[in-house]
Design a protein around this motif. Structure first.
Motif, mmCIF file in Angstrom:
data_model
loop_
_atom_site.group_PDB
_atom_site.id
_atom_site.type_symbol
_atom_site.label_atom_id
_atom_site.label_comp_id
_atom_site.label_asym_id
_atom_site.label_seq_id
_atom_site.Cartn_x
_atom_site.Cartn_y
_atom_site.Cartn_z
ATOM 1 N N ALA A 7 12.693 13.091 7.220
ATOM 2 C CA ALA A 7 12.250 12.338 5.784
ATOM 3 C C ALA A 7 13.466 12.519 4.954
ATOM 4 O O ALA A 7 14.162 13.670 4.695
ATOM 5 N N GLN A 11 12.336 10.157 -0.063
ATOM 6 C CA GLN A 11 11.056 10.428 0.283
ATOM 7 C C GLN A 11 10.501 11.719 0.157
ATOM 8 O O GLN A 11 9.181 12.343 -0.261
ATOM 9 N N ALA A 15 7.548 13.132 -2.319
ATOM 10 C CA ALA A 15 6.240 14.080 -1.895
ATOM 11 C C ALA A 15 6.170 15.093 -2.598
ATOM 12 O O ALA A 15 4.915 15.491 -3.033
ATOM 13 N N LEU A 18 4.322 13.812 -5.920
ATOM 14 C CA LEU A 18 3.104 13.532 -5.792
ATOM 15 C C LEU A 18 2.279 14.978 -5.627
ATOM 16 O O LEU A 18 1.292 15.061 -5.772
ATOM 17 N N SER A 22 -0.652 15.190 -8.381
ATOM 18 C CA SER A 22 -1.848 15.082 -7.715
ATOM 19 C C SER A 22 -2.865 16.351 -8.023
ATOM 20 O O SER A 22 -3.877 16.152 -8.248
ATOM 21 N N THR A 95 0.446 7.851 -9.363
ATOM 22 C CA THR A 95 1.332 6.757 -8.244
ATOM 23 C C THR A 95 2.556 6.220 -9.237
ATOM 24 O O THR A 95 3.801 6.203 -8.861
ATOM 25 N N GLN A 121 7.226 -2.808 -8.247
ATOM 26 C CA GLN A 121 5.948 -2.107 -7.971
ATOM 27 C C GLN A 121 5.394 -1.315 -9.218
ATOM 28 O O GLN A 121 4.298 -1.277 -9.712
ATOM 29 N N LEU A 125 1.836 -2.049 -11.638
ATOM 30 C CA LEU A 125 1.047 -0.804 -11.932
ATOM 31 C C LEU A 125 0.917 -0.920 -13.459
ATOM 32 O O LEU A 125 -0.052 -0.750 -14.137
ATOM 33 N N LEU B 99 -4.229 10.459 -2.555
ATOM 34 C CA LEU B 99 -3.047 11.294 -3.326
ATOM 35 C C LEU B 99 -2.877 12.581 -2.522
ATOM 36 O O LEU B 99 -1.956 13.306 -2.720
ATOM 37 N N GLY B 102 -1.072 12.548 0.801
ATOM 38 C CA GLY B 102 0.348 11.900 0.809
ATOM 39 C C GLY B 102 1.160 12.626 1.033
ATOM 40 O O GLY B 102 2.046 12.506 1.732
ATOM 41 N N LEU B 106 4.383 12.450 3.866
ATOM 42 C CA LEU B 106 5.755 12.095 3.472
ATOM 43 C C LEU B 106 6.795 13.076 3.889
ATOM 44 O O LEU B 106 7.907 12.730 4.231
ATOM 45 N N ALA B 111 4.604 9.311 7.358
ATOM 46 C CA ALA B 111 4.438 8.229 6.651
ATOM 47 C C ALA B 111 6.001 7.733 5.913
ATOM 48 O O ALA B 111 6.742 8.673 5.820
ATOM 49 N N ASN B 112 6.266 6.331 6.015
ATOM 50 C CA ASN B 112 7.536 5.795 5.891
ATOM 51 C C ASN B 112 7.248 5.099 4.598
ATOM 52 O O ASN B 112 6.545 4.072 4.433
ATOM 53 N N LEU B 113 8.158 5.677 3.628
ATOM 54 C CA LEU B 113 8.321 4.829 2.361
ATOM 55 C C LEU B 113 8.679 3.601 2.317
ATOM 56 O O LEU B 113 8.036 2.746 1.527
ATOM 57 N N ALA B 120 2.960 -2.671 0.291
ATOM 58 C CA ALA B 120 2.165 -2.291 -1.077
ATOM 59 C C ALA B 120 2.354 -3.201 -2.209
ATOM 60 O O ALA B 120 1.526 -3.644 -2.958
ATOM 61 N N PHE B 246 -0.416 6.149 2.018
ATOM 62 C CA PHE B 246 0.308 5.696 1.074
ATOM 63 C C PHE B 246 0.027 4.418 0.481
ATOM 64 O O PHE B 246 -0.118 4.074 -0.792
ATOM 65 N N SER B 249 -2.698 4.433 -1.677
ATOM 66 C CA SER B 249 -2.498 4.925 -2.927
ATOM 67 C C SER B 249 -2.135 4.087 -4.198
ATOM 68 O O SER B 249 -2.584 4.138 -5.134
ATOM 69 N N VAL B 250 -1.355 3.137 -3.437
ATOM 70 C CA VAL B 250 -0.597 2.286 -4.466
ATOM 71 C C VAL B 250 -1.727 1.196 -4.889
ATOM 72 O O VAL B 250 -2.020 0.788 -5.886
#
Lengths: 137, 318
Positions: A7, A11, A15, A18, A22, A95, A121, A125, B99, B102, B106, B111-113, B120, B246, B249-250
């Motif tokens: 990672a 990333q 994480a 998040l 969260s 997010t 993105q 949002l 969430l 996730g 990661l 999970a690959n960003l 997404a 992931f 979540s988006v």
């Protein structure tokens, strides 16, 4: 740990942010809900009143029950029903917060493609959150 | 594997009971959507929803599906809430689960960003469109299309066979431009596995459809994300499952905002659902080694098919 080697920094940052945001969100929604259902703060509408109308379509429901929606609650944070709703708004923002944090990291790494994708993105949002397209308040 | 008869029997009866109720009980017995239900105190519904979602969470994780896909058709059948609020809550149930799950995925590199962000972006735009269309359509049309979708999902679950480690001879040009490739440590193989993808443009098109349906029905879209990642793009199964969470979540965040602005989110419905489902999922994960997961998965498929049939019948006004 072996897995962590695969990672990258961006990333791992996502994480970590998040994980914190969260977890905080989960605490908020439970706390907000308990404040509301136990009437620890005054509310414009009681749970019992909502239950008499929750069979209605959302559009019809809002004509007869003044519960918060969109951003129309911001000036009334001292209300129990608003607090509970605000916690859900926060959860829906997690997010966006995580993505906003990684944009500068992509930029720093000169990863222009993903700087643009992550920025777009966030824009999508934010656009949804403003309620412009959905005719929100 | 430690297979115990009691939990498996319990799940069998629980699921069989739900299937029977969904198929044979009249709609009016549960969800009276055209008339107010005032005789039952609100807090009874709250507790019932929490307990129901707790068991749904257990069944979902053992059956290998996300909670969101079971939540909308079943809760809209059993509870007196309008399907607008059930879909809003369904999105938040799926979002909360994604969430929570996730971060570790990661960190482990499962999970690959980059793969997730590429898919997404386009899927989240279409999920906004799906949410707007879903909230504008008449109720019977929503029920009909939900029923057809849920039946389709149960068919996909019944027929699809995943490929744990797909072989990709040559990555496509777009995936090279987007630098979509990776390496992860496979605990089963006890070694690093590297992967790359192909058919990226087809994958992007499919994610437009998936995003739209997720937004329209308030479903988590793991049932569609995973097969597209795995079978179309050629992503290893473990990475597909983790990256799907992931993406979810988006997409669900984008659609959830539409539901919030349209007033289709009630904390009274969303919070007990999220709490019950999260708790049930945790218990379900612990029970995973103790029950016959294949049996439970088949029961979940039966449950979905029954819920789909019920939604179809409601759509036809039967």
């Amino acid at each position: 740990m072996k897995e962590q080697l695969h990672a990258n920094k961006v990333q791992l940052t996502y994480a970590t942010v998040l994980s914190w945001t969260s977890s905080l969100g989960m605490i908020f929604i439970v706390a907000g809900y308990l404040v509301y259902v136990f009437q620890l703060l005054p509310s414009a509408v009681s749970p019992a009143e909502i239950a008499t109308q929750w069979h209605l379509r959302a559009s019809e429901f809002h004509k007869v029950v003044p519960v918060p929606s969109g951003w129309d609650w911001v000036s009334q944070l001292g209300r129990g029903d608003v607090l509970s709703y605000a916690s859900i708004v926060y959860l829906s923002s997690v997010t966006m917060i995580c993505l906003a944090v990684i944009i500068p990291l992509f930029f720093k790494e000169k990863d222009h493609i993903y700087t643009i994708i992550a920025a777009l993105q966030v824009l999508v949002l934010v656009f949804a959150a403003t309620g412009i397209i959905s005719g929100g308040h | 594997m430690n297979q115990k008869a009691f939990p498996a029997t319990g799940f069998f009866f629980l699921s069989a009971m739900l299937v029977s109720l969904l198929l044979f009980f009249p709609t009016a017995a549960f969800a009276v959507q055209s008339q107010p239900v005032v005789q039952t105190p609100w807090w009874v519904w709250e507790i019932a929803l929490f307990v129901f979602c707790f068991f749904l969470g257990i069944v979902a994780v053992i059956g290998g599906v996300g909670g969101g896909v079971l939540f909308v058709p079943i809760v809209s059948s059993f509870f007196p809430f309008h399907i607008d609020f059930v879909r809003g809550a369904g999105l938040l149930v799926a979002l909360s689960g994604a969430l929570s799950a996730g971060s570790p995925l990661l960190k482990k590199g499962l999970a690959n960003l980059k793969l997730a962000l590429s898919m997404a972006l386009i899927a989240s735009i279409s999920s906004i469109g799906g949410a707007m269309v879903g909230l504008a359509l008449p109720e019977n049309v929503v029920q009909l299309s939900l029923g057809a979708t849920i039946l389709g999902i149960s068919l996909i679950m019944l027929l699809s066979s995943n490929s744990a480690y797909p072989e990709i001879a040559e990555p496509d040009t777009l995936s090279k431009i987007l630098h979509i490739y990776g390496i992860y440590y496979d605990e089963q193989l006890k070694k690093d596995v590297s992967w790359q993808i192909h058919r990226t443009p087809i994958g992007l098109l499919l994610f437009i459809v998936i995003g739209f349906m997720a937004g329209m029905f308030g479903l988590g879209a793991g049932w569609a994300n995973v097969p597209v990642f795995n079978l179309v793009l050629g992503v290893p199964l473990r990475v597909s499952v983790a990256t799907s969470i992931f993406v979810l979540s988006v997409n669900d965040t984008a659609a959830a905002w539409v539901y919030l602005h349209k007033g289709a989110v009630l904390p009274l419905i969303a919070v007990p659902s999220i709490a019950g489902m999260m708790l049930g999922t945790k218990i379900g994960a612990r029970l995973l080694t103790k029950v016959h997961t294949r049996v439970v998965r088949r029961l979940v498929i039966a449950l979905l098919a029954a819920a789909g049939m019920r939604a179809l019948l409601k759509g036809f006004g039967i």
